[in-house]
Design a protein around this motif. Sequence first.
Motif, PDB file in Angstrom:
ATOM      1  N   SER A 195      -4.462  16.619 -15.301  1.00  0.00           N
ATOM      2  CA  SER A 195      -3.572  15.979 -15.020  1.00  0.00           C
ATOM      3  C   SER A 195      -2.379  16.134 -13.589  1.00  0.00           C
ATOM      4  N   ALA A 196      -1.245  15.432 -12.993  1.00  0.00           N
ATOM      5  CA  ALA A 196      -1.129  15.800 -11.996  1.00  0.00           C
ATOM      6  C   ALA A 196       0.751  14.829 -12.513  1.00  0.00           C
ATOM      7  N   GLU A 197       2.023  15.301 -11.534  1.00  0.00           N
ATOM      8  CA  GLU A 197       2.790  13.753 -11.829  1.00  0.00           C
ATOM      9  C   GLU A 197       3.734  13.678 -10.844  1.00  0.00           C
ATOM     10  N   SER A 198       4.261  12.407 -10.983  1.00  0.00           N
ATOM     11  CA  SER A 198       5.138  12.255  -9.913  1.00  0.00           C
ATOM     12  C   SER A 198       6.336  12.164 -10.114  1.00  0.00           C
ATOM     13  N   ARG A 199       7.548  12.072  -9.998  1.00  0.00           N
ATOM     14  CA  ARG A 199       9.244  11.852 -10.279  1.00  0.00           C
ATOM     15  C   ARG A 199       9.844  11.167  -9.179  1.00  0.00           C
ATOM     16  N   ASP A 200       8.659  10.204  -8.359  1.00  0.00           N
ATOM     17  CA  ASP A 200       9.015   9.939  -6.921  1.00  0.00           C
ATOM     18  C   ASP A 200       8.632   7.741  -7.015  1.00  0.00           C
ATOM     19  N   GLY A 201       7.844   8.173  -8.028  1.00  0.00           N
ATOM     20  CA  GLY A 201       7.712   6.392  -8.059  1.00  0.00           C
ATOM     21  C   GLY A 201       6.317   6.501  -7.318  1.00  0.00           C
TER      22      GLY A 201
ATOM     23  N   LEU B  19       4.758   8.736  -4.963  1.00  0.00           N
ATOM     24  CA  LEU B  19       4.730   8.601  -3.370  1.00  0.00           C
ATOM     25  C   LEU B  19       3.779  10.641  -3.730  1.00  0.00           C
ATOM     26  N   THR B  20       5.007  11.612  -4.200  1.00  0.00           N
ATOM     27  CA  THR B  20       4.092  12.728  -3.780  1.00  0.00           C
ATOM     28  C   THR B  20       3.646  13.147  -5.439  1.00  0.00           C
ATOM     29  N   TRP B  21       2.792  13.687  -5.445  1.00  0.00           N
ATOM     30  CA  TRP B  21       2.136  14.656  -6.607  1.00  0.00           C
ATOM     31  C   TRP B  21       2.284  15.806  -6.775  1.00  0.00           C
ATOM     32  N   THR B  22       2.399  16.218  -7.792  1.00  0.00           N
ATOM     33  CA  THR B  22       2.488  17.602  -8.258  1.00  0.00           C
ATOM     34  C   THR B  22       1.087  18.369  -9.758  1.00  0.00           C
ATOM     35  N   LYS B  23      -0.205  18.954  -8.798  1.00  0.00           N
ATOM     36  CA  LYS B  23      -1.102  19.415  -9.488  1.00  0.00           C
ATOM     37  C   LYS B  23      -0.887  20.198 -10.309  1.00  0.00           C
ATOM     38  N   ARG B  24      -1.012  20.305 -11.734  1.00  0.00           N
ATOM     39  CA  ARG B  24      -0.951  21.149 -12.742  1.00  0.00           C
ATOM     40  C   ARG B  24      -1.921  21.965 -12.423  1.00  0.00           C
ATOM     41  N   PRO B  25      -1.298  23.718 -12.139  1.00  0.00           N
ATOM     42  CA  PRO B  25      -2.132  24.834 -11.277  1.00  0.00           C
ATOM     43  C   PRO B  25      -3.497  25.489 -12.051  1.00  0.00           C
ATOM     44  N   ASP B  26      -3.949  24.488 -13.340  1.00  0.00           N
ATOM     45  CA  ASP B  26      -5.179  24.920 -14.144  1.00  0.00           C
ATOM     46  C   ASP B  26      -5.557  23.502 -14.764  1.00  0.00           C
TER      47      ASP B  26
ATOM     48  N   PRO C 293       0.838  -1.234   0.390  1.00  0.00           N
ATOM     49  CA  PRO C 293       0.296  -0.336   0.110  1.00  0.00           C
ATOM     50  C   PRO C 293       0.644   0.956   0.198  1.00  0.00           C
ATOM     51  N   GLN C 294       0.347   2.035  -0.809  1.00  0.00           N
ATOM     52  CA  GLN C 294       1.631   3.393  -0.983  1.00  0.00           C
ATOM     53  C   GLN C 294       0.523   4.676  -0.032  1.00  0.00           C
ATOM     54  N   PRO C 295       1.217   5.788   0.066  1.00  0.00           N
ATOM     55  CA  PRO C 295       0.438   6.966  -0.292  1.00  0.00           C
ATOM     56  C   PRO C 295      -0.823   7.456  -1.082  1.00  0.00           C
ATOM     57  N   ILE C 296      -1.911   7.690  -0.225  1.00  0.00           N
ATOM     58  CA  ILE C 296      -2.500   8.206  -1.050  1.00  0.00           C
ATOM     59  C   ILE C 296      -1.854   9.016  -2.400  1.00  0.00           C
ATOM     60  N   ALA C 297      -2.453   9.312  -3.492  1.00  0.00           N
ATOM     61  CA  ALA C 297      -1.679   9.767  -4.351  1.00  0.00           C
ATOM     62  C   ALA C 297      -2.213  10.708  -4.917  1.00  0.00           C
ATOM     63  N   LEU C 298      -3.628  11.582  -5.023  1.00  0.00           N
ATOM     64  CA  LEU C 298      -4.550  12.232  -5.194  1.00  0.00           C
ATOM     65  C   LEU C 298      -5.456  12.455  -4.508  1.00  0.00           C
ATOM     66  N   THR C 299      -5.586  13.846  -3.548  1.00  0.00           N
ATOM     67  CA  THR C 299      -6.942  14.205  -2.656  1.00  0.00           C
ATOM     68  C   THR C 299      -7.156  15.603  -3.552  1.00  0.00           C
ATOM     69  N   PRO C 300      -9.001  15.380  -3.360  1.00  0.00           N
ATOM     70  CA  PRO C 300      -9.274  17.234  -3.702  1.00  0.00           C
ATOM     71  C   PRO C 300      -8.129  17.803  -2.738  1.00  0.00           C
TER      72      PRO C 300
ATOM     73  N   ASP D 258       6.452   8.397 -18.865  1.00  0.00           N
ATOM     74  CA  ASP D 258       7.473   8.670 -19.833  1.00  0.00           C
ATOM     75  C   ASP D 258       8.616   8.076 -19.388  1.00  0.00           C
ATOM     76  N   GLY D 259       8.856   7.554 -18.333  1.00  0.00           N
ATOM     77  CA  GLY D 259      10.654   6.388 -18.263  1.00  0.00           C
ATOM     78  C   GLY D 259      10.620   7.640 -16.826  1.00  0.00           C
ATOM     79  N   SER D 260      11.303   9.025 -16.923  1.00  0.00           N
ATOM     80  CA  SER D 260      11.097   9.355 -15.816  1.00  0.00           C
ATOM     81  C   SER D 260       9.852  10.082 -14.648  1.00  0.00           C
ATOM     82  N   ARG D 261       9.447   9.446 -15.107  1.00  0.00           N
ATOM     83  CA  ARG D 261       7.685  10.067 -14.519  1.00  0.00           C
ATOM     84  C   ARG D 261       6.712   9.689 -14.763  1.00  0.00           C
ATOM     85  N   MET D 262       5.800   9.509 -13.427  1.00  0.00           N
ATOM     86  CA  MET D 262       4.628   9.100 -14.054  1.00  0.00           C
ATOM     87  C   MET D 262       3.628  10.395 -14.190  1.00  0.00           C
TER      88      MET D 262
END
Length: 481
Positions: free
Chosen positions: A113-119, A121-128, A66-73, A91-95
């Motif tokens: 969309s949102a992207e993760s560069r650490d497999g 664990l953490t995600w960054t949502k696009r601003p718009d 089990p992994q941390p929750i990926a996306l939260t409203p 795409d190889g380096s990120r999800m």
Amino acid sequence: MSTSPADPHLPAVHLRPPRNWINDPNGLAFHDGHYHVFFQYNPHAPVHTQVHWGHYRSPDLVNWEPQPIALTPTPGGYDADGCYSGNAVSDGSRMVAFYSAHRNDRWWQPVTSAESRDGGLTWTKRPDLLIPTPPDGATMYRDPYVWREGDRWRMLVGASVEGDRGAAFLYESADLEHWHHRGPFLTDDDGHAPGTGGWTGWECPQYASFGEQGALVVSLWDAVGGPRDVRVYVGSEDDGAFTPTAHHRLDHGPDFYAPALLPAPDGRWLLWGWSWEARDAAWSDEAGWAGTLTLPREVTLTPDGRVHQQPAREILKLRGPRTIHLPEQTAAPEGLDLGEVGPAFDLTARLRPSTREPGGLRLSTAPGEHLDITLDPAAGELVVDRDHASLDPRARPGRYRLPLPEGTDPGSAVDLRVVVDGSIVEVYLATGEALTVRCYPTGTPPWRLHTLGPVHLAVEAWNLVAGSRTAPLEHSAALAA
Ligand code: FRU
């Protein structure tokens, strides 16, 4: 709340967190040596509201972490009322996860969309928002599915269009950032949902390509009855338009919806579905959980253009001791005791009619309570009957029919596989058809198996032992924050 692992209805082998609500599998991707399975998840209650993306990963489809929750409203944000379904690509380096941003004050769920560069664990949502508005003519719009084809990325989004018809819109991109709308990939020509009078939409479109051929999987939603069942179109594409040559139901059970595809690194197509509860909401509330994912299934295309499903071969590794082994019988007498197995088990059987009457297996955990799986040679169907599968009136009854492939000789043997785990039962014919059904016996496993009606049969059954699961999802840092 009876949320302990002692809850006999809670699956042990099928993926779901120990508590609360789940629905669709989402964002299935292979990245960094792991299969990633995300899913619609409300970590706070066993009801569908404020859905997040939960996350498991596995190196082998046997052991799951089990992994941390990926996306939260985000409160007040574009997805304030839910991070609805979508998918993810590596795409190889990120999800990059593509999902449907839900707000209660909007009828459509725009793509973002949102992207993760650490497999993951953490995600960054696009601003718009990525695609803020649906194309003209849409009356429902959600659930992006992104895949790579040659040097471009492609996206389907589920929709309904004028005339009350389901549709999937196609978009294309060179960089996962800028998307160009190509138009409808396919529009349903059936119109209204039979028997409901409601309009139909397509949720969670998924696409698997098999060389020249492709399979488009859509979940049918109707305005009156809500989620209904899953259809697969088989055909080919010409410059952005898909032409089906055939379509069929993907799963013949009452409790299967919103499946999602994962292209595995070895070339296989894997599929997980959502199996909802078939008991009343008060009972799920009391149990503290609702919904489970199905087993991962391997999906292939038959030469005659049907989608063929079997449990992923990795499930064989979960087989523990074989507790039932019966070589082929000439004619088993009615009520023959075959032995016991479970609580979770995997069974293979060869059923051959000995008369024109239905015959097969009865599975039960208590007197007066049984799930029946019989071959009806006259009708050319395998019948799964849960009318008496629970003494508790809060469990839904029903009889479900899995049609044998066209042209099956009524006297011929039928090979099937049945996987039972807590309250989920998945039935597969060796010819590739599947039926998913939930049942809630009040008796406590193991299950006792008997023959039912006249039948020739061979049966083998193994206890299933789940692979490892580490810390419960609820302990994730993301949720605690
Ligand atoms: C399918 C579905 C999707 C939506 C999600 C919300 O079951 O309705 O269309 O994105 O569930 O949880």
